[in-house]
Design an enzyme around this catalytic site. Structure first.
Site, PDB file in Angstrom:
ATOM      1  N   SER A  94      -2.915  -7.698   2.129  1.00 52.40           N
ATOM      2  CA  SER A  94      -3.402  -7.700   3.508  1.00 52.40           C
ATOM      3  C   SER A  94      -4.024  -9.040   3.888  1.00 52.40           C
ATOM      4  CB  SER A  94      -4.436  -6.589   3.715  1.00 52.40           C
ATOM      5  OG  SER A  94      -3.832  -5.329   3.629  1.00 52.40           O
TER       6      SER A  94
ATOM      7  N   ARG B 105      -1.830  -5.631  -8.943  1.00 48.10           N
ATOM      8  CA  ARG B 105      -0.738  -6.587  -8.808  1.00 48.10           C
ATOM      9  C   ARG B 105      -0.691  -7.572  -9.968  1.00 48.10           C
ATOM     10  NH1 ARG B 105      -2.160  -8.535  -2.916  1.00 48.10           N
ATOM     11  NH2 ARG B 105      -4.128  -8.335  -3.973  1.00 48.10           N
TER      12      ARG B 105
ATOM     13  N   LYS C 265     -16.744  -8.157   5.205  1.00 46.23           N
ATOM     14  CA  LYS C 265     -15.450  -8.494   5.794  1.00 46.23           C
ATOM     15  C   LYS C 265     -15.453  -8.180   7.281  1.00 46.23           C
ATOM     16  CE  LYS C 265     -12.511  -7.575   1.757  1.00 46.23           C
ATOM     17  NZ  LYS C 265     -11.363  -6.797   1.278  1.00 46.23           N
TER      18      LYS C 265
ATOM     19  N   HIS D 137       0.838  -1.207   0.000  1.00 50.34           N
ATOM     20  CA  HIS D 137       0.000   0.000   0.000  1.00 50.34           C
ATOM     21  C   HIS D 137       0.870   1.252   0.000  1.00 50.34           C
ATOM     22  CE1 HIS D 137      -3.096  -2.647   2.195  1.00 50.34           C
ATOM     23  NE2 HIS D 137      -3.631  -2.363   1.027  1.00 50.34           N
TER      24      HIS D 137
END
Length: 158
Positions: free
Chosen positions: A129, A91, A42, A18
């Protein structure tokens, strides 16, 4: 007109991946708002206060960076903070496909908000994460993936 971007995410916890996206985006914008989104799907490992505190501590000497907690549509948060851009890190190719669908939806809600994608540097491709939390939950060492502020916080609670 100021170029203001919102970098949304759960940041549970904020990682060096991040940080890489944030730091490399700073020359592009006059102001970057890091938005910690509440996601009903979540269950976070770390409290909103903890995550907000980490981000504010990391960027306390940078007046271009702010952090907020928001709920609901990311586009609504953009409107509230005056952001014309949404910053997203990519990514892998599948990240792009997922993020493009979200960007298209956001643009259909508010055509004045543009999504900007930054690809992560190769050394941060595996830093997520979700993976950090999994390793943490199972007693593994994740310190190499975390900013110093987060490392200190986690080692002081042991």
């Amino acid at each position: 007109m100021n170029r203001i971007a919102l970098f949304p995410g759960t940041f549970d916890p904020i990682t060096i991946g991040h940080q890489d996206i944030i730091n490399r985006s700073l020359p592009l914008f006059d102001k970057l708002v890091i938005g910690i989104g509440r996601n009903a799907n979540k269950e976070p490992m770390f409290s909103e206060e903890q995550r907000l505190g980490w981000i504010r501590e990391i960027y306390k000497n940078n007046p271009k960076v702010e952090a907020v907690v928001y709920e609901g549509l990311t586009v609504r948060c953009c409107q509230q903070v005056g952001a014309q851009f949404i910053l997203r890190g990519i990514r892998y190719v599948n990240d792009f496909e997922y993020e493009k669908a979200i960007a298209d939806m956001n643009r259909s809600i508010d055509h004045n908000i543009e999504t900007i994608f930054l690809t992560c540097l190769p050394q941060y491709t595996s830093v997520a994460s979700t993976l950090v939390r999994d390793v943490l939950k199972n007693g593994g060492d994740v310190m190499q993936f975390l900013p110093d502020v987060v490392k200190r916080s986690l080692t002081s609670t042991k």
